[in-house]
Design an enzyme around this catalytic site. Structure first.
Site, PDB file in Angstrom:
ATOM      1  N   ASN A  79       0.804  -1.226   0.000  1.00 51.11           N
ATOM      2  CA  ASN A  79       0.000   0.000   0.000  1.00 51.11           C
ATOM      3  C   ASN A  79       0.836   1.274   0.000  1.00 51.11           C
ATOM      4  OD1 ASN A  79      -2.522   1.706   0.792  1.00 51.11           O
ATOM      5  ND2 ASN A  79      -1.098   2.050   2.487  1.00 51.11           N
ATOM      6  N   TYR A 155       3.768  10.237 -10.929  1.00 55.13           N
ATOM      7  CA  TYR A 155       2.843   9.403 -10.164  1.00 55.13           C
ATOM      8  C   TYR A 155       2.043   8.490 -11.089  1.00 55.13           C
ATOM      9  CZ  TYR A 155      -0.920   7.894  -7.116  1.00 55.13           C
ATOM     10  OH  TYR A 155      -1.814   7.111  -6.412  1.00 55.13           O
ATOM     11  N   LYS A 159       2.167   4.273 -11.308  1.00 50.19           N
ATOM     12  CA  LYS A 159       1.049   3.373 -11.041  1.00 50.19           C
ATOM     13  C   LYS A 159       0.764   2.459 -12.235  1.00 50.19           C
ATOM     14  CE  LYS A 159       0.235   4.263  -6.786  1.00 50.19           C
ATOM     15  NZ  LYS A 159       0.443   3.216  -5.759  1.00 50.19           N
ATOM     16  N   THR A 188      -8.281  11.629   1.327  1.00 47.28           N
ATOM     17  CA  THR A 188      -7.202  11.371   2.281  1.00 47.28           C
ATOM     18  C   THR A 188      -6.239  12.547   2.230  1.00 47.28           C
ATOM     19  OG1 THR A 188      -5.711  10.274   0.708  1.00 47.28           O
ATOM     20  CG2 THR A 188      -7.357   8.885   1.806  1.00 47.28           C
TER      21      THR A 188
END
Length: 230
Positions: A79, A155, A159, A188
């Site tokens: 994670n 990023y 991924k 978040t």
């Protein structure tokens, strides 16, 4: 009893995943770089803490030894991740790329290599890699999806790499169930709490993959609605 390790589990999606899996009856190891924050999270959750820096060989090896000495591992949830600098593409540097890839991509290789022997002793070995729709070619080229409106080369490409690593490791370890999850746009501190989903909604796909008990397909990419576009 299923034993699960979650990296980056002291906050956000990792913490919520840990909470839900403890609730589901798993023995959960909260992996975190910071011992104080990690132990505090584990105590609050009724979980166990192991110091874990996914960018460090020695830290990962020590975590393997700790968990092996306590009985083994059934589920590994990769994670931990970082967004990297949110700057215009023209200002991104090679050093920025190295930092993002070290945490988001290279760590998957490190963790898989280190924990595969321990997982192989389980009757239901499972790996869940937390990827993102931000790395989905289908999502970022669909003008109706929010992922297509964001430009974050490091990023997003990291991924994409996580999802491809998932597919390749699933082929390399056919005895394991290795899948990738897209949490979706979840509120978040990773995104300044701007996401439209709750953390519970954001962990639906991860928890579902982690609780299959070694059954189901491998090498897939799913979100909370089902199979997601690569």
């Amino acid at each position: 009893m299923t034993t699960t390790l979650i990296s980056g589990a002291n906050k956000g999606l990792g913490y919520e995943t840990a909470r839900r899996l403890v609730e589901a009856g798993h023995t959960v190891w909260v992996g975190a770089r910071d011992p104080e924050r990690g132990q505090r999270a584990a105590d609050a959750l009724g979980a166990r803490f192991v110091q874990l820096d996914v960018t460090s060989d020695s830290s990962v090896d020590a975590a393997v030894a700790t968990i092996a000495g306590d009985g083994g591992l059934d589920v590994l949830i990769n994670n931990a991740g970082i967004p990297g600098p949110m700057r215009p593409a023209a200002e991104l540097t090679a050093s920025d790329a190295e930092d993002v890839y070290a945490t988001n991509v290279v760590s998957i290789v490190r963790m898989t290599r280190a924990f595969a022997p321990l997982l192989s002793q389980s009757s239901a070995p499972t790996i869940v890699n937390v990827s993102s729709g931000m790395g989905s070619f289908g999502a970022v080229t669909d003008p109706e999806r929010i992922e297509s409106q964001i430009v974050a080369p490091l990023y997003q490409s990291s991924k994409s790499a996580v999802t491809m690593l998932t597919v390749q490791y699933a082929k390399a370890y056919p005895e394991m169930r290795i899948n990738a999850a897209d949490p979706g746009y979840t509120a978040t501190d990773f995104n300044g709490n701007s996401g439209h989903q709750t953390v519970q909604e954001g962990t639906d796909a991860v928890v579902e993959l982690a609780t299959r008990g070694g059954s189901g397909p491998t090498g897939t990419f799913v979100d909370r609605s089902g199979v997601a576009p690569f």
